[in-house]
Design a protein around this motif. Sequence first.
Motif, mmCIF file in Angstrom:
data_model
loop_
_atom_site.group_PDB
_atom_site.id
_atom_site.type_symbol
_atom_site.label_atom_id
_atom_site.label_comp_id
_atom_site.label_asym_id
_atom_site.label_seq_id
_atom_site.Cartn_x
_atom_site.Cartn_y
_atom_site.Cartn_z
ATOM 1 N N LYS A 1 0.847 -1.205 0.000
ATOM 2 C CA LYS A 1 0.000 0.000 0.000
ATOM 3 C C LYS A 1 0.873 1.242 0.000
ATOM 4 C CE LYS A 1 -1.108 2.195 3.390
ATOM 5 N NZ LYS A 1 -1.404 2.829 4.637
ATOM 6 N N ASN A 2 1.913 1.248 0.827
ATOM 7 C CA ASN A 2 2.821 2.391 0.883
ATOM 8 C C ASN A 2 3.566 2.577 -0.441
ATOM 9 O OD1 ASN A 2 2.069 3.123 3.477
ATOM 10 N ND2 ASN A 2 3.647 1.866 4.419
ATOM 11 N N PHE A 3 3.914 1.490 -1.096
ATOM 12 C CA PHE A 3 4.527 1.570 -2.427
ATOM 13 C C PHE A 3 3.569 2.249 -3.408
ATOM 14 C CE2 PHE A 3 4.523 -0.329 -6.663
ATOM 15 C CZ PHE A 3 5.777 0.056 -7.123
ATOM 16 N N LEU A 4 2.312 1.826 -3.422
ATOM 17 C CA LEU A 4 1.331 2.427 -4.320
ATOM 18 C C LEU A 4 1.153 3.913 -4.024
ATOM 19 C CD1 LEU A 4 -1.359 -0.405 -4.345
ATOM 20 C CD2 LEU A 4 0.268 0.157 -6.175
ATOM 21 N N LEU A 5 1.213 4.260 -2.768
ATOM 22 C CA LEU A 5 1.057 5.648 -2.359
ATOM 23 C C LEU A 5 2.290 6.481 -2.727
ATOM 24 C CD1 LEU A 5 -0.775 7.663 -0.957
ATOM 25 C CD2 LEU A 5 0.195 6.933 1.215
ATOM 26 N N SER A 6 3.461 5.930 -2.536
ATOM 27 C CA SER A 6 4.679 6.698 -2.841
ATOM 28 C C SER A 6 4.948 6.776 -4.343
ATOM 29 C CB SER A 6 5.887 6.106 -2.115
ATOM 30 O OG SER A 6 6.193 4.825 -2.622
ATOM 31 N N SER A 7 4.372 5.877 -5.116
ATOM 32 C CA SER A 7 4.594 5.862 -6.564
ATOM 33 C C SER A 7 3.677 6.812 -7.310
ATOM 34 C CB SER A 7 4.390 4.445 -7.115
ATOM 35 O OG SER A 7 5.327 3.565 -6.549
ATOM 36 N N SER A 8 2.554 7.168 -6.693
ATOM 37 C CA SER A 8 1.548 7.970 -7.376
ATOM 38 C C SER A 8 0.650 8.656 -6.359
ATOM 39 C CB SER A 8 0.696 7.062 -8.262
ATOM 40 O OG SER A 8 -0.396 7.754 -8.798
ATOM 41 N N ASP A 9 -0.002 9.721 -6.782
ATOM 42 C CA ASP A 9 -1.012 10.325 -5.910
ATOM 43 C C ASP A 9 -2.358 10.406 -6.621
ATOM 44 O OD1 ASP A 9 -0.666 12.434 -7.660
ATOM 45 O OD2 ASP A 9 -0.507 13.960 -6.099
ATOM 46 N N SER A 10 -2.557 9.491 -7.590
ATOM 47 C CA SER A 10 -3.778 9.514 -8.380
ATOM 48 C C SER A 10 -4.027 8.142 -8.998
ATOM 49 C CB SER A 10 -3.627 10.564 -9.487
ATOM 50 O OG SER A 10 -4.561 10.376 -10.507
ATOM 51 N N LEU A 11 -5.279 7.729 -9.021
ATOM 52 C CA LEU A 11 -5.643 6.458 -9.637
ATOM 53 C C LEU A 11 -5.286 6.450 -11.125
ATOM 54 C CD1 LEU A 11 -7.001 3.700 -9.151
ATOM 55 C CD2 LEU A 11 -9.185 4.798 -9.711
ATOM 56 N N PHE A 12 -5.514 7.551 -11.815
ATOM 57 C CA PHE A 12 -5.258 7.600 -13.254
ATOM 58 C C PHE A 12 -3.793 7.855 -13.602
ATOM 59 C CE2 PHE A 12 -9.913 8.911 -14.305
ATOM 60 C CZ PHE A 12 -10.326 7.606 -14.073
ATOM 61 N N ASP A 13 -2.947 8.117 -12.596
ATOM 62 C CA ASP A 13 -1.500 8.228 -12.866
ATOM 63 C C ASP A 13 -0.876 6.875 -13.192
ATOM 64 O OD1 ASP A 13 -1.347 10.941 -12.620
ATOM 65 O OD2 ASP A 13 -0.352 10.940 -10.666
ATOM 66 N N TRP A 14 -1.594 5.790 -12.909
ATOM 67 C CA TRP A 14 -1.080 4.461 -13.228
ATOM 68 C C TRP A 14 -1.240 4.255 -14.733
ATOM 69 C CZ3 TRP A 14 1.944 1.727 -10.182
ATOM 70 C CH2 TRP A 14 2.003 2.124 -8.848
ATOM 71 N N ASN A 15 -0.246 4.783 -15.444
ATOM 72 C CA ASN A 15 -0.262 4.821 -16.892
ATOM 73 C C ASN A 15 1.183 4.872 -17.366
ATOM 74 O OD1 ASN A 15 -1.280 5.026 -19.476
ATOM 75 N ND2 ASN A 15 -2.368 6.940 -19.122
ATOM 76 N N ARG A 16 1.450 4.236 -18.452
ATOM 77 C CA ARG A 16 2.820 4.225 -18.949
ATOM 78 C C ARG A 16 3.104 5.464 -19.761
ATOM 79 N NH1 ARG A 16 3.837 2.962 -23.925
ATOM 80 N NH2 ARG A 16 5.848 2.068 -23.418
ATOM 81 N N PRO A 17 4.310 5.907 -19.878
ATOM 82 C CA PRO A 17 5.339 5.749 -18.845
ATOM 83 C C PRO A 17 5.108 6.741 -17.709
ATOM 84 C CG PRO A 17 6.220 7.036 -20.678
ATOM 85 C CD PRO A 17 4.792 6.689 -21.009
ATOM 86 N N PRO A 18 5.697 6.657 -16.615
ATOM 87 C CA PRO A 18 6.712 5.707 -16.207
ATOM 88 C C PRO A 18 6.161 4.526 -15.407
ATOM 89 C CG PRO A 18 6.675 7.484 -14.627
ATOM 90 C CD PRO A 18 5.587 7.766 -15.647
ATOM 91 N N LEU A 19 4.876 4.569 -15.068
ATOM 92 C CA LEU A 19 4.305 3.517 -14.223
ATOM 93 C C LEU A 19 3.634 2.445 -15.072
ATOM 94 C CD1 LEU A 19 2.666 5.734 -11.445
ATOM 95 C CD2 LEU A 19 4.813 4.450 -11.321
ATOM 96 N N PRO A 20 3.460 1.260 -14.501
ATOM 97 C CA PRO A 20 2.585 0.280 -15.153
ATOM 98 C C PRO A 20 1.170 0.863 -15.223
ATOM 99 C CG PRO A 20 3.804 -0.715 -13.336
ATOM 100 C CD PRO A 20 4.017 0.763 -13.257
ATOM 101 N N GLU A 21 0.308 0.225 -15.982
ATOM 102 C CA GLU A 21 -1.039 0.770 -16.139
ATOM 103 C C GLU A 21 -2.101 -0.166 -15.576
ATOM 104 O OE1 GLU A 21 -2.547 0.824 -20.336
ATOM 105 O OE2 GLU A 21 -0.487 0.253 -20.758
ATOM 106 N N ASP A 22 -3.311 0.384 -15.506
ATOM 107 C CA ASP A 22 -4.502 -0.383 -15.155
ATOM 108 C C ASP A 22 -4.411 -1.037 -13.778
ATOM 109 O OD1 ASP A 22 -5.312 0.452 -17.631
ATOM 110 O OD2 ASP A 22 -5.333 -1.522 -18.547
#
Length: 152
Positions: free
Chosen positions: A89-110
Amino acid sequence: MLEINNQDIKGQDYEALLELALKKCDCFAFVQRKDMMEDESVIMKLHNNLVEPIQKSLIKVNEQSSWIVTSLLEGTAYVFYYELNEETKNFLLSSSDSLFDWNRPPLPEDLMFFKGNQIWLASCSHERFFIINDDYKHIGELIEEIRSIKKR
């Protein structure tokens, strides 16, 4: 399933969403699409560096042509499944601050969350929508539950 379009969950609401997911789910997943990789070895090296802190929580990696929010006409993607726990959970929080930020690049998507084999929430970031299970009849119910988490 309830589909929510063009309503990103950001900032404190995103943080509360992850807290809620931690209470309701035991697994999450995200996707690296092979058809979007110019150089698979480079992309996978970057991916492995990103997820190195949570590697011990990896459950499995499947090569799939479809997942809850996408069906590819051609090709496949790697879908990475992880245990959902405080560390991830902390990884998901530190990697992004938005549900839609999970998009390439630089993050994996969906980004997707599961309870057992049942989907709880799944996002399609590049198309700016997510689906949520039938516990919720409209977006207001989800937001209300998220905001109740923030008050605690």
